[in-house]
Structures are given as structure tokens and as C-alpha cells.
Motif scaffolding. Structure first.
Motif, PDB file in Angstrom:
ATOM      1  N   GLU A  94       0.843  -1.180   0.000  1.00  0.00           N
ATOM      2  CA  GLU A  94       0.000   0.000   0.000  1.00  0.00           C
ATOM      3  C   GLU A  94       0.887   1.241   0.000  1.00  0.00           C
ATOM      4  O   GLU A  94       2.078   1.164   0.330  1.00  0.00           O
ATOM      5  N   VAL A  98       4.507   0.836   1.855  1.00  0.00           N
ATOM      6  CA  VAL A  98       4.748  -0.402   2.589  1.00  0.00           C
ATOM      7  C   VAL A  98       5.000  -1.479   1.543  1.00  0.00           C
ATOM      8  O   VAL A  98       4.208  -1.651   0.609  1.00  0.00           O
ATOM      9  N   ARG A 154       7.990   2.378   4.811  1.00  0.00           N
ATOM     10  CA  ARG A 154       7.587   2.210   6.208  1.00  0.00           C
ATOM     11  C   ARG A 154       6.993   0.824   6.429  1.00  0.00           C
ATOM     12  O   ARG A 154       6.562   0.153   5.490  1.00  0.00           O
ATOM     13  N   ASP A 155       6.932   0.475   7.700  1.00  0.00           N
ATOM     14  CA  ASP A 155       6.313  -0.804   8.050  1.00  0.00           C
ATOM     15  C   ASP A 155       4.799  -0.710   8.002  1.00  0.00           C
ATOM     16  O   ASP A 155       4.103  -1.712   7.775  1.00  0.00           O
ATOM     17  N   ASP A 156       4.258   0.454   8.247  1.00  0.00           N
ATOM     18  CA  ASP A 156       2.815   0.668   8.171  1.00  0.00           C
ATOM     19  C   ASP A 156       2.529   2.142   7.953  1.00  0.00           C
ATOM     20  O   ASP A 156       3.425   2.994   8.092  1.00  0.00           O
ATOM     21  N   LYS A 196      -3.679   5.267   9.851  1.00  0.00           N
ATOM     22  CA  LYS A 196      -5.035   5.077   9.318  1.00  0.00           C
ATOM     23  C   LYS A 196      -6.079   5.530  10.325  1.00  0.00           C
ATOM     24  O   LYS A 196      -5.839   5.552  11.539  1.00  0.00           O
TER      25      LYS A 196
END
Length: 550
Positions: free
Chosen positions: A483, A503, A533-535, A538
Motif C-alpha cells: 500500500e 509499505v 515504512r512498516d505501516d 489510518k
């Protein structure tokens, strides 16, 4: 607010309203200019100039070709994918004389982007520069285009210059690829066929569409803003009244036009000058600063149409200050915010102030501008005549003067809606005809306006709108991207630059992602910065929070 606007316009000697002949169309404005200014120079590019009469004669041949030698009918869409060459106005006016709708098409489009626009508009024909033909060749079979008209750089130049330029581009510079496109015809052959055919003037009305001008959207899908003859004629008349304080005269001005004609800003400005019998110098490649400055020195300019990044680029070039600016009466800025430093540097070198305006594709485009007698660099000026303005809060209530709110516009220049997208049209134009721009603005107590923020997530790169959803849709299709999110970050050169937060499912280099983007996105949409990034942050419903990333 509108009382303040009226008072501000009257203070600067500008009529608060315009009267538009109900029979006027872009074609009738063109024909009127030809009748009045026939032998005067109209358009120049690559060192050659067409008079108004010559432009009309070529346009007549092009219209006759479309009518008599193709299956096209009035109302059909014809794409024009050209840089700033004199072939552009000939094709534009010729297509409109034949009653067709022009689809302005970016020469930098990738195959994916071009295919979408041709199919979405339902274009049945395209006029394209040979240098760009490989992109069309790869996707034309997937579209409804059955008439392809291919031009080369100097097709409307005298024989010697034409052969020198076209053959040099093809064989020495290797700029023109070998093409195999069914039903393709050369531009010059089309004009030749049209010269032998009878032209039948198409019945045109103001309410009819003149162009489909594509713009991005919050959904990431490029949409065609439907601009009628009424929209465009009205905006030309509004702008002429607004610019009345600059001392411009009929048949005596020369505007250097380096910004692309497929962009609504230059498109309308070019028509504005044509109506008054003046000369537009078209710059095919504004990134070639040396060539641009050579034309600035060749043609004594009285008007210049630019954007912030172009002003900076020119002012930082060592030979720009050597030009003669004694004739320069008006410098207009639009497309992106004008910085005080850029305006000051331009004024220091040229002796001319930069007058900032504001507009959108959906408003043909001019909404406001600084008047010649009262420039405020940090504002977008006063609303042009016959334009109503309001700022509204998140509840849709009109805010007071001096307070921030979303800028809404009502006037004859507001588009008819988005092509075949009634739902998207209803999202931005209410039942009373107010168009909601997505820009946060305030009105000063003197009637001038300032843009202070942006409601949309749109990114503006060198004056071009870039929509994050489109970037995210393309980049997330890469097999190694889980994403991503796109945001704009400040950039000294382009105003804003694109940054991607991603990600990954598997390791991939920034270089590989850039190469992927270049294959699928126009150059100005290619991100400049990446962060892995890892996440991503949101909301509670799983929506990526771009504001947190910004």
C-alpha cells in the motif's frame, strides 16, 4: 462580499459586468479577428509566423478535410496532441469550424493515460506530432480513433525551412520514429485534400461544447470538464475587461507564450490575444531555456504569460537580463502560487511587475486577477466581472469578510459539468450553479482575495494538478507494493514535489519504483521522494491519513 467586489472593480476602472453577444462563439471571434486584422501576425513558432489570414485559410482547409474526407460529423470529438506549434491553432479552429469538439491532450501522456483519455472522451480522430507517435501506435487499436493526422515540426513553414527542420529532426536528431498506424494521413496531405473540397459552415450555438479539458479528481480518474462556447467566450470577455488597465492596444502587442496550449491557462490567454488582433509567439519547449530566451530577444514582447517556476528559471539564467524589456507592459502569473521572491526578482530584471491571477480548469479558467492599476503580490486579485464569490464553512454557511472558507464561484465561465459523470458534477456544482473549488480562501475588506489553504489533497507541481489517488492507484499495482500514500512537500523549484510513503511486500529500490512510475505516469507526476515504512497511519475505518504523513 459581492458588493466589495463591485466596489473594487469600479475603483480600478473596471466594469463589474460584461455583455456577451448571444450569437458569439469561438469561431465567430476568430472570423471577426481575421476580418479586422487579416495581414497582421497571429502566431509564430520555430521562427515562422502566420498572419490571421493565413491561419484562417489553413483552418478552412483543415475543416474541409474533416467534413469531406472523413466520417466525422459535428459534435464528434477530435483530440489534439501537439506542443506549441503553429499547427495547433490551425487544427483547433479548423475542427471547431467543422462543428467538432476538441479534446486537448497532453503530449507527455504515457500509453495508459492517453488510452484512458481517448476512450473516455470517445474521440474518433487525433492530430498528433510524429515525434509522439509511438505512444499512440501502442494503444490506438484499443480506442475508437479511426482518423489519425500526423504532423512534423515545420509542416507549415516555407519549403526550404520545412525540409531542413523536418529532415534534420528525423534523420540527424533521430526524433521521429518509424510508425505503423492504420488510417494515418499526414497533416500536409490533409490540408491539400481540404483545399480541393467545399467547406460548409457548421451551425454553432453558444450552448454547444467547444472543448473537453481533462483534469484529475478526488477519485484519481481524469475527468473531462465540458467547456461550452459560452463559457470560453465569456471568460475571454471577462479577462479583456479585467486587463483593460494594462495599456494593451489592438494589433500592436506580442505575447510570449511558453506554457502549453493544451493547458487551459494558456489556451484561453492565447484566444484572448487573438480577439484583439495581437501576436502570440508559441514556445514548443519551455524547458529549453536558451531557445526561449532567444525568442524573447527576437520578438519585442509586450506581454508574458508564465508561472512561478518559469520566472525563477529565467531570472537565474545568465543571459536573460541581456534582453530588451522596454516594451513589456504585462506579466501574468497563474497555475501555481507566486512567491514574493520570484516576483521581486522578475521586477528587478525586467522592470515589470508580475500580476497574479487565479483559476481552474472548471472555470475556463479565470476567476480573479490583479488589476493593472492595483497589484497586490500576495493575493489572487479581484473576481473578474460578472462573477459572484462566496466562502463557506464546513456546514456550507457563508463566512464573513476576513474569515477563511471554501471558495465558491458562480458565473458564465463555470463549466457545464464533467463529461458523462453527473454524480461527480453534482459533487462540485450545486443546484444554484455555485462551483466549489476545494481551495480555502478569504476576502480582504478591499475586495482582493487570498488563497490560504487547500481542502483537497491535490498536489501542484510546476502549475500542474496531480491527484494522490491516481498515483496511489498506479503505484499500488506494482507487485512489491502493499500500500502507499502520496503527499505534496515544499520544493524550491517546482513549488511542491511528490513524496510517496510505501509499505513493501518485498525489497525494492527507489530507482526501480521511479522507473515503474515513468512507464505509467506523465513526467510531472513521477514522485521525487520515497519513504518506506512498516505501516501507514489510518483512521478507525482504515482510511490512510495523508494529513498525518504531511
Amino acid at each position: 462580499m459581492n458588493t466589495l467586489i463591485q466596489q473594487a472593480l469600479e475603483k480600478h476602472g473596471i466594469s463589474p459586468s460584461i455583455e456577451v453577444d448571444p450569437e458569439a462563439t469561438i469561431v465567430s471571434l476568430f472570423e471577426q479577428a481575421v476580418a479586422e486584422f487579416g495581414p497582421s501576425p497571429a502566431f509564430s513558432s520555430l521562427g515562422h509566423t502566420l498572419s490571421f489570414t493565413e491561419t484562417y485559410q489553413y483552418a478552412l482547409q483543415f475543416a474541409s478535410y474533416l467534413q469531406q474526407h472523413t466520417a466525422l460529423e459535428p459534435g464528434d470529438r477530435i483530440a489534439i496532441q501537439l506542443p506549441n506549434l503553429i499547427q495547433y491553432p490551425v487544427a483547433l479552429y479548423g475542427a471547431m469550424m467543422a462543428g467538432m469538439v476538441v479534446v486537448n491532450t497532453n503530449p507527455l501522456y504515457t500509453p495508459r493515460e492517453l488510452e484512458h483519455q481517448l476512450n473516455d472522451s470517445g474521440a474518433k480522430a487525433i492530430v498528433i506530432l510524429a515525434n509522439l507517435g509511438k505512444t499512440l501506435e501502442s494503444i490506438v487499436a484499443n480506442t475508437g480513433v479511426n482518423t489519425v493526422i500526423i504532423t512534423e515540426l515545420a509542416d507549415l513553414h516555407p519549403l526550404g525551412r520545412r525540409l531542413y527542420t523536418n529532415l534534420g529532426a528525423k534523420y540527424l536528431k533521430k526524433m521521429v520514429p518509424s510508425l505503423t498506424i492504420p488510417n494515418a494521413i499526414s497533416y500536409r496531405k490533409a490540408l491539400s485534400l481540404g483545399d480541393t473540397a467545399a467547406f460548409k459552415p457548421a451551425a454553432l450555438e453558444q450552448k454547444q461544447l467547444a472543448i473537453l479539458q481533462y483534469t484529475g479528481g478526488t477519485t484519481g480518474v481524469a475527468k473531462g470538464a465540458m467547456l461550452s462556447h459560452r463559457n470560453l467566450v465569456s471568460n475571454v470577455m471577462q479577462s479583456l475587461e479585467m486587463f483593460s488597465g494594462f495599456g494593451l492596444e489592438n494589433a500592436g502587442e506580442t505575447m510570449i507564450s511558453p506554457l502549453p496550449l493544451y493547458h487551459i491557462y494558456t489556451f484561453t490567454m492565447g484566444m484572448l490575444l487573438l480577439v484583439t488582433g495581437n501576436h502570440t509567439v508559441l514556445i514548443p519547449n519551455p524547458k529549453d531555456t536558451d531557445a526561449l530566451i532567444a525568442d524573447v530577444k527576437r520578438y519585442p514582447m509586450t506581454a508574458f504569460c508564465g508561472i512561478n517556476t518559469l520566472f525563477v528559471s529565467l531570472c537565474n539564467h545568465p543571459s536573460f537580463s541581456d534582453a530588451d524589456f522596454s516594451t513589456l507592459k504585462m506579466t501574468m502569473s497563474g497555475g501555481m502560487a507566486l512567491t514574493g521572491d520570484a516576483a521581486k526578482q522578475w521586477q528587478t530584471i525586467t522592470g515589470s511587475d508580475v500580476f497574479q491571477g487565479y483559476g481552474l480548469t472548471e472555470t475556463s479558467p479565470v476567476v480573479s486577477a490583479n488589476p493593472g492599476s492595483g497589484n497586490q503580490v500576495n493575493t489572487i486579485g479581484i473576481a473578474v466581472p460578472s462573477t459572484q464569490i462566496k466562502m463557506v464553512d464546513e456546514q456550507g454557511q457563508t463566512v464573513a469578510v476576513g474569515e477563511r472558507g471554501e471558495l465558491a464561484v458562480k458565473g458564465p465561465q463555470v463549466m457545464e459539468g464533467y463529461w458523462q459523470r453527473p454524480e461527480a458534477s453534482a459533487e462540485v456544482i450545486d443546484d444554484e450553479g455555485w462551483f466549489y473549488t476545494g481551495d480555502i480562501a478569504l476576502m480582504q475588506d478591499d475586495g482582493f482575495m487570498r488563497i490560504v489553504d487547500r481542502k483537497k489533497d491535490m498536489i501542484i507541481v510546476s502549475g500542474f494538478n496531480v491527484y494522490p489517488n491516481e498515483l496511489e492507484d498506479v503505484i499500488s499495482q506494482h507487485p512489491d507494493v502493499v500500500e502507499c500514500a502520496a503527499v505534496g512537500v515544499p520544493d524550491d523549484k517546482t513549488g511542491e514535489a511528490i513524496k510517496i510513503f510505501a509499505v513493501l511486500a518485498n525489497p525494492i529500490s527507489e530507482k526501480e519504483l521511479i522507473a515503474y512510475c515513468r512507464d505509467n505516469l506523465t513526467a510531472y507526476k513521477v514522485p521525487k521522494h520515497f519513504e518506506f515504512r512498516d505501516d501507514l497511519p489510518k483512521s478507525t475505518v482504515g482510511k490512510i491519513l495523508r494529513k498525518d504523513l504531511r
